[in-house]
Design a protein around this motif. Structure first.
Motif, mmCIF file in Angstrom:
data_model
loop_
_atom_site.group_PDB
_atom_site.id
_atom_site.type_symbol
_atom_site.label_atom_id
_atom_site.label_comp_id
_atom_site.label_asym_id
_atom_site.label_seq_id
_atom_site.Cartn_x
_atom_site.Cartn_y
_atom_site.Cartn_z
ATOM 1 N N UNK A 46 -5.633 15.917 -4.639
ATOM 2 C CA UNK A 46 -4.525 15.494 -5.140
ATOM 3 C C UNK A 46 -3.997 14.120 -4.635
ATOM 4 N N UNK A 47 -4.439 13.576 -3.522
ATOM 5 C CA UNK A 47 -3.793 12.550 -2.991
ATOM 6 C C UNK A 47 -4.670 11.225 -3.240
ATOM 7 N N UNK A 48 -4.076 10.058 -3.357
ATOM 8 C CA UNK A 48 -4.642 8.768 -3.655
ATOM 9 C C UNK A 48 -3.856 7.709 -2.816
ATOM 10 N N UNK B 297 1.484 13.881 -10.434
ATOM 11 C CA UNK B 297 2.622 13.451 -11.048
ATOM 12 C C UNK B 297 3.303 12.114 -10.068
ATOM 13 N N UNK B 298 2.965 12.017 -8.860
ATOM 14 C CA UNK B 298 3.591 10.934 -7.950
ATOM 15 C C UNK B 298 2.991 9.725 -8.636
ATOM 16 N N UNK B 299 1.586 9.785 -8.724
ATOM 17 C CA UNK B 299 0.777 8.667 -9.246
ATOM 18 C C UNK B 299 1.338 8.192 -10.653
ATOM 19 N N UNK B 300 1.443 9.062 -11.509
ATOM 20 C CA UNK B 300 2.057 8.582 -12.522
ATOM 21 C C UNK B 300 3.424 8.240 -12.681
ATOM 22 N N UNK B 301 4.318 8.525 -11.726
ATOM 23 C CA UNK B 301 5.824 8.226 -11.716
ATOM 24 C C UNK B 301 5.588 6.752 -10.974
ATOM 25 N N UNK B 302 4.621 6.478 -9.971
ATOM 26 C CA UNK B 302 4.485 5.068 -9.758
ATOM 27 C C UNK B 302 4.198 4.030 -10.485
ATOM 28 N N UNK C 171 0.687 -1.068 0.111
ATOM 29 C CA UNK C 171 -0.077 0.129 0.142
ATOM 30 C C UNK C 171 0.817 1.169 -0.039
ATOM 31 N N UNK C 172 0.545 2.406 -0.814
ATOM 32 C CA UNK C 172 1.102 3.446 -0.933
ATOM 33 C C UNK C 172 0.389 4.789 -1.118
ATOM 34 N N UNK C 173 0.667 5.755 -0.565
ATOM 35 C CA UNK C 173 -0.134 7.181 -0.818
ATOM 36 C C UNK C 173 0.504 8.018 -1.531
#
Length: 151
Positions: free
Chosen positions: A129-131, A12-17, A5-7
């Protein structure tokens, strides 16, 4: 079955992951994406596409059910939401056992067709912004992928 699990706190962070995940994928891999409308399933798919070298803009295949993209590996992006009350097989085996990477949004609607080895990702909306992303690995290959993704 392994989980991770990660937040993420920005798009941009979601796309980088997702880009990092794409590097770990191989032909025939199936990724299940679950989450409410607007959770970020297509955004995550865009990141995988970038990681696979897809040049075209990735959009939701809601009305076409399947969109195909060429990259270093072919990418098959499915949105099976409209198949919720259907038992129609639109050639899932050909895609799941084919020469590309399959990403299936709303995969729970075609549970009977999914391969045993797959990666399930549930994306939850926290705020604008957060997921929160919860990964579940089904099979040894995806256990390896999750271990690498955590490094």
């Amino acid at each position: 079955m392994d989980t991770y699990q990660i937040t993420t706190h920005t798009v941009e962070e979601t796309i980088q992951l997702a880009e990092k995940l794409a590097i770990l994928l191989k032909l025939g891999d199936v990724i299940m994406l679950e989450g409410d409308l607007g959770a970020g399933k297509t955004t995550f798919t865009k990141g995988i596409a970038v990681g696979l070298g897809v040049k075209r803009n990735v959009t939701s295949p809601t009305f076409t059910i399947i969109k195909e993209y060429e990259g270093e590996l072919p990418l098959y992006h499915m949105d099976v939401y409209r198949l919720e009350h259907s038992d129609e097989d639109i050639g899932f085996d050909e895609y799941f056992n084919g020469d590309g990477i399959c990403i299936v949004e709303w995969a729970r609607y075609i549970q009977d067709y999914l391969p045993q080895n797959r990666l399930e990702i549930t994306i939850s909306y926290i705020n604008e912004h957060s997921r929160e992303l919860a990964f579940t690995a089904w099979g040894d290959h995806f256990k390896y992928v999750l271990n690498e993704l955590q490094l």
